[in-house]
Design a protein around this motif. Sequence first.
Motif, short mmCIF file in Angstrom:
data_model
loop_
_atom_site.label_atom_id
_atom_site.label_comp_id
_atom_site.label_asym_id
_atom_site.label_seq_id
_atom_site.Cartn_x
_atom_site.Cartn_y
_atom_site.Cartn_z
N ASN A 55 0.83 -1.21 0.00
CA ASN A 55 0.00 0.00 0.00
C ASN A 55 0.86 1.26 0.00
O ASN A 55 0.47 2.27 -0.58
N GLY A 58 3.63 0.13 -3.56
CA GLY A 58 3.25 -0.63 -4.75
C GLY A 58 2.68 0.20 -5.85
O GLY A 58 2.50 1.39 -5.69
N PRO A 59 2.39 -0.43 -6.97
CA PRO A 59 2.74 -1.81 -7.32
C PRO A 59 4.25 -1.95 -7.55
O PRO A 59 4.87 -1.09 -8.15
N VAL A 89 -4.34 -9.30 -3.11
CA VAL A 89 -3.42 -8.82 -4.15
C VAL A 89 -3.59 -9.64 -5.42
O VAL A 89 -4.20 -10.72 -5.41
N ARG A 91 -1.10 -10.68 -9.04
CA ARG A 91 0.16 -10.59 -9.78
C ARG A 91 -0.21 -10.16 -11.20
O ARG A 91 -0.94 -10.84 -11.89
N ASP A 92 0.32 -9.02 -11.60
CA ASP A 92 0.06 -8.48 -12.94
C ASP A 92 1.36 -8.34 -13.71
O ASP A 92 2.44 -8.29 -13.12
N ASP A 94 4.13 -6.29 -15.57
CA ASP A 94 4.69 -4.94 -15.46
C ASP A 94 4.50 -4.25 -16.79
O ASP A 94 4.98 -4.74 -17.81
N VAL A 104 -0.07 -6.01 -7.26
CA VAL A 104 -1.05 -4.92 -7.17
C VAL A 104 -2.04 -5.26 -6.06
O VAL A 104 -2.54 -6.38 -5.98
N HIS A 106 -5.62 -5.12 -4.27
CA HIS A 106 -7.04 -4.95 -4.60
C HIS A 106 -7.60 -3.85 -3.69
O HIS A 106 -7.90 -4.09 -2.53
N ARG A 107 -7.71 -2.66 -4.22
CA ARG A 107 -8.12 -1.49 -3.43
C ARG A 107 -9.51 -1.64 -2.82
O ARG A 107 -9.81 -1.05 -1.79
#
Length: 157
Positions: A55, A58-59, A89, A91-92, A94, A104, A106-107
């Motif tokens: 937080n 990131g990311p 979270v 994994r994405d 870049d 990333v 998850h807001r």
Amino acid sequence: MESVPSSDARDRRRLTNGVKQALRETTLRIAQLNHQVSGKLGLRDVDYDCLNLLNLHGPISPGALAKLAGVHPATMTGILDRLEKAGWVARDRDPADRRATVIVVHRERGGEVRALYAGPNAEMDDICAGYSPEQLATIIDFLQRAADVGLRATREL
């Protein structure tokens, strides 16, 4: 002949020791609060620490997060697996390097955390209301510099 510290020097040393003692107490109390919050969220303390770091920073890549958290990259894999499975979270890829991965947060899950800190945050707002903007700026500077000391000491260990 040995010199005797002046009253001002003794007072300053006493106050400096008081600051360090208060900072130790604050650190312990915040660690206890975070432990309770992590438990309410069903997370291990280290997982919650990593979520906090994400937080803040990131990311970022799993390797960068491992370095920030001070854990071995293999340990970070397990932490990220647990956070991902629990829906905290993802994994994405870049965007700067499609071969690399970034983590990333998850807001949409943030409300769960904010709810647990609502009371302490309101109390902190009340405390801060008693300080001038200049005093708050000094407190921020002190806390940032103290955090830097902790980071350097951690790296040296």
